[in-house]
Design a protein around this motif. Structure first.
Motif, PDB file in Angstrom:
ATOM      1  N   ASP A  71     -10.555   0.549  19.563  1.00 41.78           N
ATOM      2  CA  ASP A  71     -11.492   0.705  20.605  1.00 41.78           C
ATOM      3  C   ASP A  71     -11.956  -0.191  21.465  1.00 41.78           C
ATOM      4  O   ASP A  71     -11.808  -0.214  22.651  1.00 41.78           O
ATOM      5  CB  ASP A  71     -12.536   1.431  19.922  1.00 41.78           C
ATOM      6  CG  ASP A  71     -13.632   2.019  20.778  1.00 41.78           C
ATOM      7  OD1 ASP A  71     -13.318   3.165  21.476  1.00 41.78           O
ATOM      8  OD2 ASP A  71     -14.874   1.472  21.116  1.00 41.78           O
ATOM      9  N   CYS A 113      -9.913  -2.857  21.945  1.00 41.74           N
ATOM     10  CA  CYS A 113      -8.591  -2.981  22.690  1.00 41.74           C
ATOM     11  C   CYS A 113      -8.543  -2.210  24.094  1.00 41.74           C
ATOM     12  O   CYS A 113      -8.407  -2.808  25.055  1.00 41.74           O
ATOM     13  CB  CYS A 113      -7.279  -2.853  21.909  1.00 41.74           C
ATOM     14  SG  CYS A 113      -7.061  -4.322  20.768  1.00 41.74           S
ATOM     15  N   LYS A 114      -9.138  -1.094  23.888  1.00 40.32           N
ATOM     16  CA  LYS A 114      -9.023  -0.080  25.215  1.00 40.32           C
ATOM     17  C   LYS A 114     -10.222  -0.561  25.981  1.00 40.32           C
ATOM     18  O   LYS A 114     -10.064  -0.641  27.228  1.00 40.32           O
ATOM     19  CB  LYS A 114      -9.362   1.534  24.767  1.00 40.32           C
ATOM     20  CG  LYS A 114      -8.198   1.983  23.948  1.00 40.32           C
ATOM     21  CD  LYS A 114      -8.707   3.451  23.642  1.00 40.32           C
ATOM     22  CE  LYS A 114      -7.211   4.180  22.850  1.00 40.32           C
ATOM     23  NZ  LYS A 114      -7.574   5.341  22.295  1.00 40.32           N
ATOM     24  N   ASP A 115     -11.515  -0.802  25.358  1.00 41.45           N
ATOM     25  CA  ASP A 115     -12.491  -1.253  26.432  1.00 41.45           C
ATOM     26  C   ASP A 115     -12.216  -2.273  27.170  1.00 41.45           C
ATOM     27  O   ASP A 115     -12.358  -2.478  28.500  1.00 41.45           O
ATOM     28  CB  ASP A 115     -13.752  -1.497  25.516  1.00 41.45           C
ATOM     29  CG  ASP A 115     -14.875  -1.781  26.050  1.00 41.45           C
ATOM     30  OD1 ASP A 115     -15.265  -1.057  27.307  1.00 41.45           O
ATOM     31  OD2 ASP A 115     -15.639  -2.702  26.050  1.00 41.45           O
ATOM     32  N   LYS A 116     -11.549  -3.439  26.378  1.00 42.93           N
ATOM     33  CA  LYS A 116     -11.368  -4.815  27.165  1.00 42.93           C
ATOM     34  C   LYS A 116      -9.995  -4.703  27.993  1.00 42.93           C
ATOM     35  O   LYS A 116      -9.512  -5.811  28.644  1.00 42.93           O
ATOM     36  CB  LYS A 116     -11.498  -5.816  26.081  1.00 42.93           C
ATOM     37  CG  LYS A 116     -12.816  -6.058  25.514  1.00 42.93           C
ATOM     38  CD  LYS A 116     -13.530  -6.896  26.277  1.00 42.93           C
ATOM     39  CE  LYS A 116     -14.809  -7.324  25.727  1.00 42.93           C
ATOM     40  NZ  LYS A 116     -15.751  -8.183  26.666  1.00 42.93           N
ATOM     41  N   GLU A 117      -9.014  -3.760  27.749  1.00 45.45           N
ATOM     42  CA  GLU A 117      -7.824  -3.690  28.287  1.00 45.45           C
ATOM     43  C   GLU A 117      -6.823  -4.704  27.755  1.00 45.45           C
ATOM     44  O   GLU A 117      -6.369  -5.559  28.442  1.00 45.45           O
ATOM     45  CB  GLU A 117      -7.935  -3.464  29.937  1.00 45.45           C
ATOM     46  CG  GLU A 117      -8.534  -2.451  30.413  1.00 45.45           C
ATOM     47  CD  GLU A 117      -8.487  -2.497  31.690  1.00 45.45           C
ATOM     48  OE1 GLU A 117      -8.257  -3.230  32.626  1.00 45.45           O
ATOM     49  OE2 GLU A 117      -9.156  -1.377  32.509  1.00 45.45           O
ATOM     50  N   ILE A 118      -6.957  -4.703  26.448  1.00 42.20           N
ATOM     51  CA  ILE A 118      -6.289  -5.838  25.771  1.00 42.20           C
ATOM     52  C   ILE A 118      -5.071  -5.057  25.082  1.00 42.20           C
ATOM     53  O   ILE A 118      -5.375  -4.133  24.321  1.00 42.20           O
ATOM     54  CB  ILE A 118      -7.047  -6.668  24.761  1.00 42.20           C
ATOM     55  CG1 ILE A 118      -8.133  -7.336  25.560  1.00 42.20           C
ATOM     56  CG2 ILE A 118      -6.115  -7.615  24.181  1.00 42.20           C
ATOM     57  CD1 ILE A 118      -9.131  -7.896  24.600  1.00 42.20           C
ATOM     58  N   ASP A 119      -3.830  -5.519  25.119  1.00 47.31           N
ATOM     59  CA  ASP A 119      -2.823  -5.068  24.035  1.00 47.31           C
ATOM     60  C   ASP A 119      -2.869  -5.525  22.678  1.00 47.31           C
ATOM     61  O   ASP A 119      -3.123  -6.663  22.230  1.00 47.31           O
ATOM     62  CB  ASP A 119      -1.269  -5.774  24.540  1.00 47.31           C
ATOM     63  CG  ASP A 119      -0.232  -4.978  23.868  1.00 47.31           C
ATOM     64  OD1 ASP A 119      -0.357  -4.670  22.890  1.00 47.31           O
ATOM     65  OD2 ASP A 119       0.940  -4.911  24.651  1.00 47.31           O
ATOM     66  N   VAL A 150     -10.514 -13.238  27.093  1.00 44.20           N
ATOM     67  CA  VAL A 150     -11.358 -11.991  27.305  1.00 44.20           C
ATOM     68  C   VAL A 150     -12.035 -11.853  26.210  1.00 44.20           C
ATOM     69  O   VAL A 150     -13.346 -10.973  26.431  1.00 44.20           O
ATOM     70  CB  VAL A 150     -10.119 -10.777  27.286  1.00 44.20           C
ATOM     71  CG1 VAL A 150     -10.769  -9.410  27.430  1.00 44.20           C
ATOM     72  CG2 VAL A 150      -9.045 -11.248  28.602  1.00 44.20           C
TER      73      VAL A 150
END
Length: 80
Positions: A38, A40-46, A11
């Motif tokens: 930010d 992590c939220k954008d890329k939907e990563i934990d 990712v």
């Protein structure tokens, strides 16, 4: 029977992460922690998953920031 293997692209790579974090810190005046969250939220990563690729100077900057904010204990190697 032969199966076609599909290459899996990460990712985000370490270099992409480093460049995006530095951009957010410099242009948006975010902290390193805020910039990573930010992304992590954008890329939907934990965030626990992204922690596995953080290393080198970026890791050092995160640690220094956490020590400065008293999130983690200061080490003897940390200089003000």
């Amino acid at each position: 029977m032969m199966t076609d293997e599909i290459p899996i692209k990460p990712v985000i790579t370490f270099d992409e992460l480093r460049m995006k974090v530095e951009k957010f810190v410099q242009t948006d005046e975010m902290s390193y922690t805020e910039a990573i969250i930010d992304i992590c939220k954008d890329k939907e990563i934990d965030p626990e998953d992204i922690a596995k690729i953080i290393r080198g100077p970026l890791k050092d900057k995160l640690e220094a920031e956490a020590m400065e904010r008293n999130i983690i204990k200061r080490t003897t190697a940390y200089l003000l």
